[in-house]
Design a protein around this motif. Structure first.
Motif, PDB file in Angstrom:
ATOM      1  N   THR A  78      26.339  45.095  17.369  1.00 19.18           N
ATOM      2  CA  THR A  78      25.997  44.581  15.943  1.00 19.18           C
ATOM      3  C   THR A  78      24.730  44.910  15.343  1.00 19.18           C
ATOM      4  OG1 THR A  78      25.089  42.605  16.631  1.00 19.18           O
ATOM      5  CG2 THR A  78      27.533  42.726  16.339  1.00 19.18           C
ATOM      6  N   THR A  79      24.302  44.543  14.272  1.00 21.30           N
ATOM      7  CA  THR A  79      23.191  45.019  13.679  1.00 21.30           C
ATOM      8  C   THR A  79      21.710  44.656  14.600  1.00 21.30           C
ATOM      9  OG1 THR A  79      24.109  45.036  11.320  1.00 21.30           O
ATOM     10  CG2 THR A  79      21.697  45.000  11.536  1.00 21.30           C
ATOM     11  N   SER A  80      22.135  43.460  14.976  1.00 15.70           N
ATOM     12  CA  SER A  80      20.916  42.821  16.016  1.00 15.70           C
ATOM     13  C   SER A  80      21.238  42.757  17.466  1.00 15.70           C
ATOM     14  CB  SER A  80      20.478  41.557  15.305  1.00 15.70           C
ATOM     15  OG  SER A  80      21.840  40.489  15.370  1.00 15.70           O
ATOM     16  N   ASP A  81      22.347  42.896  17.681  1.00 13.02           N
ATOM     17  CA  ASP A  81      22.761  42.605  19.314  1.00 13.02           C
ATOM     18  C   ASP A  81      23.494  43.894  19.739  1.00 13.02           C
ATOM     19  OD1 ASP A  81      23.030  39.507  18.158  1.00 13.02           O
ATOM     20  OD2 ASP A  81      21.388  40.301  19.587  1.00 13.02           O
ATOM     21  N   ALA A  82      23.321  43.853  20.973  1.00 15.50           N
ATOM     22  CA  ALA A  82      24.386  45.000  21.748  1.00 15.50           C
ATOM     23  C   ALA A  82      24.713  44.107  23.133  1.00 15.50           C
ATOM     24  CB  ALA A  82      23.677  46.039  22.059  1.00 15.50           C
ATOM     25  N   SER A  83      26.046  44.290  23.412  1.00 23.61           N
ATOM     26  CA  SER A  83      26.478  43.625  24.799  1.00 23.61           C
ATOM     27  C   SER A  83      27.509  44.517  25.458  1.00 23.61           C
ATOM     28  CB  SER A  83      26.976  42.137  24.472  1.00 23.61           C
ATOM     29  OG  SER A  83      28.213  42.438  23.641  1.00 23.61           O
ATOM     30  N   THR A  84      27.457  44.362  26.766  1.00 22.28           N
ATOM     31  CA  THR A  84      28.543  45.079  27.627  1.00 22.28           C
ATOM     32  C   THR A  84      29.040  44.117  28.485  1.00 22.28           C
ATOM     33  OG1 THR A  84      27.205  47.265  27.565  1.00 22.28           O
ATOM     34  CG2 THR A  84      28.827  46.899  29.351  1.00 22.28           C
ATOM     35  N   LEU A  85      30.452  44.087  28.531  1.00 23.08           N
ATOM     36  CA  LEU A  85      31.229  43.284  29.426  1.00 23.08           C
ATOM     37  C   LEU A  85      32.067  43.741  30.517  1.00 23.08           C
ATOM     38  CD1 LEU A  85      31.730  40.261  30.175  1.00 23.08           C
ATOM     39  CD2 LEU A  85      33.588  40.037  28.404  1.00 23.08           C
ATOM     40  N   HIS A  86      31.842  43.698  31.508  1.00 21.33           N
ATOM     41  CA  HIS A  86      32.608  44.065  32.478  1.00 21.33           C
ATOM     42  C   HIS A  86      33.549  43.048  33.336  1.00 21.33           C
ATOM     43  CE1 HIS A  86      30.265  47.766  32.619  1.00 21.33           C
ATOM     44  NE2 HIS A  86      29.148  46.817  32.648  1.00 21.33           N
ATOM     45  N   ARG A  87      34.941  43.263  33.607  1.00 17.24           N
ATOM     46  CA  ARG A  87      35.845  42.181  34.301  1.00 17.24           C
ATOM     47  C   ARG A  87      36.584  42.951  34.874  1.00 17.24           C
ATOM     48  NH1 ARG A  87      37.821  37.390  32.540  1.00 17.24           N
ATOM     49  NH2 ARG A  87      40.061  36.992  33.100  1.00 17.24           N
ATOM     50  N   ALA A  88      36.980  42.368  36.153  1.00 22.43           N
ATOM     51  CA  ALA A  88      37.731  42.867  37.225  1.00 22.43           C
ATOM     52  C   ALA A  88      38.629  41.614  37.673  1.00 22.43           C
ATOM     53  CB  ALA A  88      36.888  43.213  38.397  1.00 22.43           C
ATOM     54  N   THR A  89      39.973  41.906  37.921  1.00 27.98           N
ATOM     55  CA  THR A  89      40.783  41.073  38.243  1.00 27.98           C
ATOM     56  C   THR A  89      41.792  41.497  39.543  1.00 27.98           C
ATOM     57  OG1 THR A  89      42.327  41.578  36.636  1.00 27.98           O
ATOM     58  CG2 THR A  89      40.812  40.026  35.800  1.00 27.98           C
ATOM     59  N   ALA A  90      42.124  40.457  40.110  1.00 30.59           N
ATOM     60  CA  ALA A  90      43.127  40.722  41.162  1.00 30.59           C
ATOM     61  C   ALA A  90      44.051  39.401  41.643  1.00 30.59           C
ATOM     62  CB  ALA A  90      42.234  41.116  42.683  1.00 30.59           C
ATOM     63  N   GLY A  91      45.314  39.842  41.838  1.00 30.18           N
ATOM     64  CA  GLY A  91      46.194  38.379  41.970  1.00 30.18           C
ATOM     65  C   GLY A  91      47.420  38.938  42.825  1.00 30.18           C
ATOM     66  N   ILE A  92      48.072  37.878  43.056  1.00 34.66           N
ATOM     67  CA  ILE A  92      49.219  38.152  43.861  1.00 34.66           C
ATOM     68  C   ILE A  92      50.376  36.977  43.322  1.00 34.66           C
ATOM     69  CG2 ILE A  92      50.501  37.609  46.270  1.00 34.66           C
ATOM     70  CD1 ILE A  92      48.050  38.476  47.556  1.00 34.66           C
ATOM     71  N   SER A  93      51.430  37.475  43.089  1.00 30.81           N
ATOM     72  CA  SER A  93      52.496  36.439  42.368  1.00 30.81           C
ATOM     73  C   SER A  93      53.832  36.644  43.199  1.00 30.81           C
ATOM     74  CB  SER A  93      52.776  36.933  40.861  1.00 30.81           C
ATOM     75  OG  SER A  93      53.159  38.273  40.838  1.00 30.81           O
ATOM     76  N   GLY A  94      54.678  35.613  43.129  1.00 29.59           N
ATOM     77  CA  GLY A  94      55.936  35.756  43.690  1.00 29.59           C
ATOM     78  C   GLY A  94      56.937  34.716  43.297  1.00 29.59           C
ATOM     79  N   SER A  95      58.102  35.267  43.483  1.00 29.65           N
ATOM     80  CA  SER A  95      59.335  34.267  43.028  1.00 29.65           C
ATOM     81  C   SER A  95      60.618  34.394  44.093  1.00 29.65           C
ATOM     82  CB  SER A  95      59.628  34.768  41.734  1.00 29.65           C
ATOM     83  OG  SER A  95      60.349  36.221  42.044  1.00 29.65           O
ATOM     84  N   LEU A  96      61.359  33.135  44.044  1.00 26.71           N
ATOM     85  CA  LEU A  96      62.287  33.116  45.001  1.00 26.71           C
ATOM     86  C   LEU A  96      63.359  32.275  44.353  1.00 26.71           C
ATOM     87  CD1 LEU A  96      63.252  32.904  48.034  1.00 26.71           C
ATOM     88  CD2 LEU A  96      62.378  30.873  48.171  1.00 26.71           C
ATOM     89  N   PRO A  97      64.584  33.146  44.241  1.00 24.83           N
ATOM     90  CA  PRO A  97      65.598  32.344  43.529  1.00 24.83           C
ATOM     91  C   PRO A  97      66.413  31.128  44.282  1.00 24.83           C
ATOM     92  CG  PRO A  97      66.423  34.506  44.733  1.00 24.83           C
ATOM     93  CD  PRO A  97      64.966  34.429  44.793  1.00 24.83           C
ATOM     94  N   LEU A  98      66.334  30.012  43.912  1.00 22.79           N
ATOM     95  CA  LEU A  98      66.939  28.832  44.696  1.00 22.79           C
ATOM     96  C   LEU A  98      68.108  28.401  44.445  1.00 22.79           C
ATOM     97  CD1 LEU A  98      63.657  26.389  43.907  1.00 22.79           C
ATOM     98  CD2 LEU A  98      64.128  27.809  46.083  1.00 22.79           C
ATOM     99  N   TYR A  99      68.702  28.866  43.332  1.00 20.18           N
ATOM    100  CA  TYR A  99      69.998  28.635  43.054  1.00 20.18           C
ATOM    101  C   TYR A  99      70.384  29.372  41.879  1.00 20.18           C
ATOM    102  CZ  TYR A  99      74.159  26.328  41.198  1.00 20.18           C
ATOM    103  OH  TYR A  99      75.575  25.951  40.743  1.00 20.18           O
TER     104      TYR A  99
END
Length: 471
Positions: A78-99
């Motif tokens: 912006t006119t008065s500010d500057a910013s840098t944002l770094h983001r790292a994500t990791a995940g595990i997902s699962g599903s199981l049919p029950l019926y």
């Protein structure tokens, strides 16, 4: 040049079918046809693909676990500010049919029926491969004997032509007799060339059907027919691979309908996930005199049960069920048509076998009578009591009788094996051929439980496919 070309053809054919030290047998030809058949290899691969469809159906009943990772970098100014944002994500997902209302189980059972039907299709292909080899074998024998017959015919008519010329020179016959003999000799040479061409084609068919060139084919006895026509038809409609394949198709169609009906009901599944994220960045005025490091770490875990089912889909599911029912009815009708067709094949094979046997017996009697007549007419011609035309006609009748006998013998053998194929018994197992039979259950047993890549079964499947690919 023409005579040289004819001689080359004769030499190549003679080498192709010349008797070897050990005569080629029908069993050896059928064995090589089975071992060398690309058509069988193709359908075995299709069967293995069907086995993998079962593995994929089994996999739908098991948990599905996925991982994910990601990283982003965002730069803001912006006119008065500057910013840098770094983001790292990791995940595990699962599903199981029950019926699923039995949908997954029905899919497994339907695929098992499809596999059994595909096995019967492979058996039908095996019969086609072996029967083609039988036909190729007998056609080479038939055309080889025809060629020999035509060669002998040319020699005999050549002798008659020369005899007619000699008798014309001394005034015993007219120019007409010489011309008749000359015309018959030209016709005989034409038929000899045709016989050479037919044999060349039969040899090529043998090479394609069996996988090698023929060599000294031994005589073949007809396959024994141990059942009456009525018993053979009853056996065929119970055991022919086309009938069994269609029966499995009907069973698979019934299961597919039940699976589609199950899709109208609710389904229940277990779902869960674990994820973590890290964020960091720099913020401050443009001159960066107030830069600082801001780090944030967060973790999240969730587990839950989800349920759902159709309420309204515009009638699509109902239409699919009706469509599957119609397909099932068509397959049932196909089973009836197949049974009629198999019965007709058995009846046709029996009729052809009876006709060939009767023709062979009659031809043998015809040969004996025609030989006596030919010898008598030729002897009478030397005494002037018969004309050259009489001798040529008698020789032609003897030739026709021998040709009929050769064809009848080949037709009888082919009809006997056609009968075996019609009842579903023209297989390497029934013929007791010395081959390493393909076992469809070996690959099925390895694949049916859907092993993962790094398991012992998965590695065994990989070795099997690699070995097949290098054959």
């Amino acid at each position: 040049m023409e005579r040289k070309g004819l001689g080359a053809i004769m030499l190549s054919l003679a080498l192709a079918v010349a008797p070897a030290v050990k005569a080629d047998t029908i069993a050896a030809a059928l064995t090589d046809a089975y071992n060398n058949s690309g058509l069988l290899d193709q359908n075995r691969a299709l069967l293995r693909a069907a086995d993998e469809d079962l593995a994929q159906a089994v996999a739908t009943t098991r948990p599905i676990i996925n991982w994910s990772m990601g990283a982003t970098s965002t730069r803001s100014r912006t006119t008065s500010d500057a910013s840098t944002l770094h983001r790292a994500t990791a995940g595990i997902s699962g599903s199981l049919p029950l019926y699923t209302g039995g949908s997954n189980r029905l899919a497994i059972e339907a695929q098992k029926e499809t596999i059994l039907g595909t096995r019967q299709s492979l058996r039908a292909v095996e019969q086609d491969v072996l029967f083609r080899a039988v036909q190729a074998y007998m056609n080479v024998r038939r055309d080889t004997e025809f060629l020999s017959l035509r060669q002998n015919n040319v020699r005999v008519i050549t002798q008659e032509f020369r005899a007619a010329q000699d008798r014309f020179d001394v005034g015993e016959v007219t120019r007409t007799d010489v011309s008749l003999a000359e015309a018959r000799l030209a016709a005989a040479r034409s038929l000899l060339a045709a016989a050479q061409g037919n044999l060349a084609q039969s040899v090529e068919e043998f090479r394609t059907a069996v996988g090698r060139m023929p060599s000294g084919l031994a005589p073949v006895s007809p396959a024994p027919a141990s059942r009456s026509e009525a018993e053979a038809k009853a056996f065929a409609v119970r055991n022919h691979p086309v009938i069994l394949e269609t029966q499995h198709a009907v069973a698979a169609a019934e299961l597919t309908i039940r699976r589609a009906e199950a899709a109208l009901g609710p389904s229940l599944s277990l779902e869960g996930s674990i994820s973590t994220s890290n964020s960091w960045g720099d913020t401050g005025p443009v001159d960066l005199s107030r830069d600082f490091d801001d780090r944030t770490r967060s973790q999240q875990a969730q587990i839950g049960i989800s349920a759902g089912g159709p309420i309204y889909n515009g009638g699509r599911l109902s239409s699919q069920i009706r469509q599957l029912m119609s397909n099932r009815d068509a397959t049932r009708a196909g089973l009836h048509v197949a049974a009629l067709g198999i019965e007709q094949q058995v009846g046709n094979a029996y009729a052809s076998l009876v006709v060939a046997r009767a023709s062979r017996v009659a031809s043998n009697q015809q040969i004996r009578a025609a030989q006596v007549a030919f010898d008598g007419v030729r002897e009478e011609a030397t005494l002037g009591a018969r004309t050259t035309l009489d001798v040529l006609n008698a020789e032609q009748e003897l030739l026709d009788a021998r040709a009929n006998s050769i064809s009848a013998q080949a037709d009888e053998v082919i009809a006997s094996y056609a009968l075996l194929a019609a009842v579903g018994l023209l297989t390497v197992d029934h013929l007791n051929l010395p081959v390493q039979q393909y076992d469809p259950s070996s690959y099925y047993n390895l694949a049916k439980n859907a092993p993962v890549v790094h398991s012992s079964q998965g590695q065994a499947l990989d070795r099997v496919l690699r070995a097949i690919g290098h054959e």
